[in-house]
Design a protein around this motif. Structure first.
Motif, PDB file in Angstrom:
ATOM      1  N   PRO A  10      11.377   6.315 -16.678  1.00  6.41           N
ATOM      2  CA  PRO A  10      10.015   6.334 -16.783  1.00  6.41           C
ATOM      3  C   PRO A  10       9.394   7.015 -15.781  1.00  6.41           C
ATOM      4  CG  PRO A  10      10.957   4.215 -17.495  1.00  6.41           C
ATOM      5  CD  PRO A  10      12.181   4.882 -16.777  1.00  6.41           C
ATOM      6  N   LEU A  86      17.029   2.813 -23.191  1.00  4.87           N
ATOM      7  CA  LEU A  86      16.652   4.185 -22.485  1.00  4.87           C
ATOM      8  C   LEU A  86      17.426   5.077 -22.135  1.00  4.87           C
ATOM      9  CD1 LEU A  86      13.647   2.556 -20.249  1.00  4.87           C
ATOM     10  CD2 LEU A  86      13.398   3.549 -22.640  1.00  4.87           C
ATOM     11  N   CYS A  89      18.772   6.598 -25.520  1.00  5.32           N
ATOM     12  CA  CYS A  89      17.791   7.389 -26.347  1.00  5.32           C
ATOM     13  C   CYS A  89      17.789   8.674 -25.686  1.00  5.32           C
ATOM     14  CB  CYS A  89      16.835   6.570 -26.908  1.00  5.32           C
ATOM     15  SG  CYS A  89      15.773   6.509 -25.426  1.00  5.32           S
ATOM     16  N   ILE A 103       9.069   9.645 -21.788  1.00  6.91           N
ATOM     17  CA  ILE A 103       9.045   8.330 -21.427  1.00  6.91           C
ATOM     18  C   ILE A 103       8.202   8.315 -20.206  1.00  6.91           C
ATOM     19  CG2 ILE A 103      10.321   6.238 -20.665  1.00  6.91           C
ATOM     20  CD1 ILE A 103      12.755   7.479 -21.807  1.00  6.91           C
ATOM     21  N   VAL A 112       7.371   5.013 -24.946  1.00  6.55           N
ATOM     22  CA  VAL A 112       8.326   6.017 -25.121  1.00  6.55           C
ATOM     23  C   VAL A 112       7.759   6.823 -26.461  1.00  6.55           C
ATOM     24  CG1 VAL A 112      10.673   5.837 -26.020  1.00  6.55           C
ATOM     25  CG2 VAL A 112      10.049   4.009 -24.544  1.00  6.55           C
TER      26      VAL A 112
END
Length: 317
Positions: A10, A86, A89, A103, A112
């Motif tokens: 992220p 995470l 994906c 993200i 997300v």
């Protein structure tokens, strides 16, 4: 930030800090990065799903956004499942898998952003229109197994396959979504990893999952595909019970039958594939290679089914 950005972790969002609340401050930060949150689409156990848009150079892209507040989820989810989701994906790139766009992170909240499925999910479609005609079921099944083939080839298992997680885009193309329980199925040493976690919904869970024994998640995913195919053909589920023990007994004893309209209309090849998937003995359950070679999955079968419902001009018979 460019369109379609996917990051390994992220990215921290920053804003001017002039807003009066944490939520409006986060919204300001998102907007500065081109994102705009819309109405709520759904509320899950650990996340909220909202509509969203991303604008770059006056070009707007419709998205969905999964929002997770780290302070409001269990420690096990935060340490074990969420990082795994995470990690997986962001690597997925297949036309029948929901693809992550970006993200981003703001304080303890993770956003997300992913492809938006404007036509809802397969469960909603079945509830509205009922069981599918066989050619349409075959069309979606081919897309489903194309995505499964991609996942398995990357040693990834989904572990929560169900009609609710099969999403439909504006062209009614099927896309698997929700990777919350996804995991790698092969260790770094190349050995199968057995799962011990109960994942997904009881109605789609394989006997080995309900039985509480270590299981190979690829086998369990294929059982779930069998339940999905049955639902496409029959507009209902093969096993219906809220009690795992009763469900397990029904599965092991094969206490299910094809209901209407599949009972009379589904081809022998279609019935055979469903039976082969809903095989409680994992050693006898059909594997992915055999599925791809199955008569019902061949291109010629799709053409036969299309000819059953449509004439050469494309008009319904």
């Amino acid at each position: 930030m460019s369109g379609g950005l996917i990051q390994r972790g992220p990215r921290e969002l920053k804003s001017s800090g002039n807003s009066n609340s944490a939520e409006s401050s986060a919204n300001d930060a998102l907007q500065k990065n081109g994102f705009q949150l819309g109405r709520t689409l759904g509320i899950g156990t650990y996340a909220v799903i909202r509509r969203a848009t991303y604008t770059l150079d006056n070009l707007k892209t419709n998205l969905a956004c999964k929002i997770i507040n780290r302070k409001k989820v269990p420690k096990e989810f935060l340490i074990k499942f969420f990082p795994r989701e995470l990690n997986i994906c962001v690597q997925l790139d297949h036309p029948n898998l929901i693809k992550v766009h970006s993200i981003l992170e703001r304080n303890e909240v993770v956003y997300v952003f992913m492809q938006f499925a404007s036509k809802g999910d397969v469960l909603g479609y079945l509830m509205k229109y009922g069981a599918l005609e066989e050619h349409q079921a075959n069309y979606w099944a081919r897309q489903l197994f194309s995505a499964i083939t991609y996942l398995f080839s990357h040693n990834i298992t989904h572990r929560d396959l169900k009609c609710e997680n099969l999403l439909l885009n504006e062209h009614y193309q099927l896309k698997i979504g929700d990777y919350g329980f996804a995991r790698y199925s092969i260790s770094k040493r190349g050995k199968d990893i057995y799962s011990e976690t109960f994942c997904g919904s009881i109605a789609y869970a394989a006997p080995e999952v309900l039985g509480g024994i270590p299981y190979l998640p690829k086998n369990a995913d294929l059982w779930s595909c069998g339940v999905i195919l049955y639902a496409l053909h029959c507009g209902a589920l093969p096993f219906r019970s809220d009690r795992p023990r009763a469900m397990l007994v029904a599965q092991v004893k094969k206490k299910w039958v094809f209901s209407s309209p599949a009972k009379d209309n589904l081809s022998p090849e279609g019935k055979d594939l469903v039976r082969s998937l809903l095989e409680p003995n994992t050693e006898k359950r059909i594997n992915l290679d055999a599925i791809r070679r199955h008569d019902w999955m061949k291109e010629t079968m799709f053409q036969i089914l299309m000819n059953k419902y449509f004439d050469k001009s494309g008009q319904r018979k």
